[in-house]
Write an enzyme that holds these catalytic residues in place. Sequence first.
Site, PDB file in Angstrom:
ATOM      1  N   ARG A 118       0.784  -1.230   0.000  1.00  0.00           N
ATOM      2  CA  ARG A 118       0.000   0.000   0.000  1.00  0.00           C
ATOM      3  C   ARG A 118       0.820   1.287   0.000  1.00  0.00           C
ATOM      4  O   ARG A 118       1.884   1.353   0.617  1.00  0.00           O
ATOM      5  CB  ARG A 118      -0.923   0.014   1.229  1.00  0.00           C
ATOM      6  CG  ARG A 118      -1.984  -1.059   1.153  1.00  0.00           C
ATOM      7  CD  ARG A 118      -2.821  -1.137   2.419  1.00  0.00           C
ATOM      8  NE  ARG A 118      -3.859  -2.155   2.264  1.00  0.00           N
ATOM      9  CZ  ARG A 118      -3.637  -3.472   2.401  1.00  0.00           C
ATOM     10  NH1 ARG A 118      -2.440  -3.914   2.720  1.00  0.00           N
ATOM     11  NH2 ARG A 118      -4.614  -4.325   2.209  1.00  0.00           N
ATOM     12  N   HIS A 143      -0.881  -2.691  -4.448  1.00  0.00           N
ATOM     13  CA  HIS A 143      -0.324  -3.602  -5.454  1.00  0.00           C
ATOM     14  C   HIS A 143      -0.329  -3.023  -6.876  1.00  0.00           C
ATOM     15  O   HIS A 143      -0.698  -3.697  -7.839  1.00  0.00           O
ATOM     16  CB  HIS A 143      -1.072  -4.940  -5.438  1.00  0.00           C
ATOM     17  CG  HIS A 143      -0.884  -5.719  -4.168  1.00  0.00           C
ATOM     18  ND1 HIS A 143       0.283  -5.706  -3.441  1.00  0.00           N
ATOM     19  CD2 HIS A 143      -1.727  -6.539  -3.475  1.00  0.00           C
ATOM     20  CE1 HIS A 143       0.154  -6.496  -2.378  1.00  0.00           C
ATOM     21  NE2 HIS A 143      -1.052  -7.000  -2.363  1.00  0.00           N
ATOM     22  N   HIS A 215       3.289 -12.636  -5.176  1.00  0.00           N
ATOM     23  CA  HIS A 215       2.180 -12.767  -4.233  1.00  0.00           C
ATOM     24  C   HIS A 215       1.656 -14.210  -4.177  1.00  0.00           C
ATOM     25  O   HIS A 215       0.439 -14.440  -4.136  1.00  0.00           O
ATOM     26  CB  HIS A 215       1.072 -11.791  -4.642  1.00  0.00           C
ATOM     27  CG  HIS A 215       0.168 -11.361  -3.542  1.00  0.00           C
ATOM     28  ND1 HIS A 215      -0.608 -12.245  -2.823  1.00  0.00           N
ATOM     29  CD2 HIS A 215      -0.074 -10.149  -3.009  1.00  0.00           C
ATOM     30  CE1 HIS A 215      -1.304 -11.576  -1.913  1.00  0.00           C
ATOM     31  NE2 HIS A 215      -0.994 -10.301  -2.004  1.00  0.00           N
ATOM     32  N   TYR A 217       0.425 -17.719  -2.828  1.00  0.00           N
ATOM     33  CA  TYR A 217      -0.228 -18.241  -1.621  1.00  0.00           C
ATOM     34  C   TYR A 217       0.227 -19.692  -1.465  1.00  0.00           C
ATOM     35  O   TYR A 217      -0.054 -20.521  -2.322  1.00  0.00           O
ATOM     36  CB  TYR A 217      -1.757 -18.248  -1.767  1.00  0.00           C
ATOM     37  CG  TYR A 217      -2.427 -16.903  -1.735  1.00  0.00           C
ATOM     38  CD1 TYR A 217      -2.289 -16.021  -2.804  1.00  0.00           C
ATOM     39  CD2 TYR A 217      -3.222 -16.528  -0.662  1.00  0.00           C
ATOM     40  CE1 TYR A 217      -2.923 -14.787  -2.788  1.00  0.00           C
ATOM     41  CE2 TYR A 217      -3.868 -15.283  -0.642  1.00  0.00           C
ATOM     42  CZ  TYR A 217      -3.715 -14.427  -1.702  1.00  0.00           C
ATOM     43  OH  TYR A 217      -4.344 -13.211  -1.702  1.00  0.00           O
ATOM     44  N   ASP A 287      -1.217  -9.655   8.633  1.00  0.00           N
ATOM     45  CA  ASP A 287      -1.128  -8.982   7.339  1.00  0.00           C
ATOM     46  C   ASP A 287      -0.191  -7.806   7.561  1.00  0.00           C
ATOM     47  O   ASP A 287      -0.583  -6.649   7.454  1.00  0.00           O
ATOM     48  CB  ASP A 287      -2.527  -8.525   6.877  1.00  0.00           C
ATOM     49  CG  ASP A 287      -2.542  -8.058   5.425  1.00  0.00           C
ATOM     50  OD1 ASP A 287      -1.467  -7.995   4.808  1.00  0.00           O
ATOM     51  OD2 ASP A 287      -3.636  -7.738   4.920  1.00  0.00           O
ATOM     52  N   GLN A 324       5.983  -9.100   3.821  1.00  0.00           N
ATOM     53  CA  GLN A 324       4.588  -9.026   4.232  1.00  0.00           C
ATOM     54  C   GLN A 324       4.144 -10.450   4.509  1.00  0.00           C
ATOM     55  O   GLN A 324       4.088 -11.282   3.592  1.00  0.00           O
ATOM     56  CB  GLN A 324       3.724  -8.402   3.120  1.00  0.00           C
ATOM     57  CG  GLN A 324       2.282  -8.157   3.510  1.00  0.00           C
ATOM     58  CD  GLN A 324       2.093  -6.840   4.276  1.00  0.00           C
ATOM     59  OE1 GLN A 324       3.025  -6.028   4.392  1.00  0.00           O
ATOM     60  NE2 GLN A 324       0.905  -6.610   4.802  1.00  0.00           N
ATOM     61  N   GLU A 352       5.502 -12.092   1.096  1.00  0.00           N
ATOM     62  CA  GLU A 352       5.814 -11.142   0.035  1.00  0.00           C
ATOM     63  C   GLU A 352       7.049 -10.355   0.447  1.00  0.00           C
ATOM     64  O   GLU A 352       6.949  -9.407   1.221  1.00  0.00           O
ATOM     65  CB  GLU A 352       4.624 -10.210  -0.189  1.00  0.00           C
ATOM     66  CG  GLU A 352       3.332 -10.924  -0.528  1.00  0.00           C
ATOM     67  CD  GLU A 352       2.096 -10.117  -0.100  1.00  0.00           C
ATOM     68  OE1 GLU A 352       1.918  -8.988  -0.560  1.00  0.00           O
ATOM     69  OE2 GLU A 352       1.314 -10.640   0.724  1.00  0.00           O
TER      70      GLU A 352
END
Length: 387
Positions: A118, A143, A215, A217, A287, A324, A352
């Site tokens: 952000r 992003h 990114h 997962y 987060d 992150q 991240e």
Amino acid sequence: MRIDMLDPLSRYTALSALTLLAACSSAPPPAAEKSTPKITMNKESWGAAGGRPVDLYTLGNARGMQAKVSTYGAILVSVVAPDRRGQLADVLLGHDTLAGYLGTHPYMGAVVGRYGNRIGKGRFRLNGVEHKLAVNNGANHLHGGINGFDKAVWTAVDEGPQSVALRHVSPDGDEGYPGELDVTVTYTLTDDNDLRIAYVMKATGKDTVANITNHAYFNLTGKGEGEIVDHEIRIDADRFTPVDGGLIPTGELKSVEGTPFDFRKFVRIGERIAAEDDQIRFGKGYDHNFVLNGTPGTLRSTIRVKEPVSGRTLEVLTTEPGVQFYTGNFLDGSVVGKGGKKYLFRNGFCLETQHFPDSPNKKQFPTTTIKAGESRLSTTVFRFAAE
Ligand code: GLA
């Protein structure tokens, strides 16, 4: 000059030249090499995005690991890794087809940029000029904005059985960013089960800011389902960057000591994920950006994750100052992914590797500015094993 000190493209070229030299020498190959399965390059047509053809590359290694990479979004589509019995399974959430990635999804496996994470209110000043970015996350920029790098069709500029280099040129003014940015990301799968992602970001015209990451997962069970709370994690970070309710860092570098953010020894992810803590409340779990120990710019081991049932482990090495750690708190079943699975709350976690969120507005954070004509390199290695 050592090959590992070269930028990714030169390293790739140097390694290819060495391989060629070795192949041309008249000496017979050592016995061990003879039994190594031949890994051939695999590129397939994967459809089209915005009228542009998209390819899917399959990288393989001598130990049977596989990674798939799409030119759309430079997306890491799958990583097939062995468990402790040698059983191979895909440890990434994502989609089976390009159509899945063309729909709405929370950046699964994508390369995010020009600025991963952000930027508060989508504004920053650079060289005395205020820049207004696309706002796509409440009042903030996330992003890279509405049409970030995750939605670009990248161009393959180098390819081989174990490596692919993808390039994207983001024009001056893209999503509000000043100056053109020429980015190359190289994915390499080594025979040591390392998936290496190397980024080169070049500001070709004007000074700009950049923060690029992947990114993916992960769910090391290889089943793509179930909350990842039983994975254990160790993060080598003495500090993290607390956030406000909009997940923008306050600017403080806070000690993890005595908080649910202390991962300096292995802890079950779920152990403190619901702790009575404002930071946990703001993130609906984890987060947050962690300030990785050690010297940014040097590739160092910073994170380890273990999944107790399969025995799979993931180690993360990075040159970045932060990571992150996101526990999939916004997954809500609305994304239907591989094998028709609905991705539910906390079915995956992201690591991240990055510069800190909102750095362009935080002078005390490591700078994300790239001066005109200069480049920044960034490397992250996801190292897979089992125990
Ligand atoms: C990042 C952010 C999260 C969330 C995800 C995508 O990890 O930090 O807040 O936006 O991306 O859903």
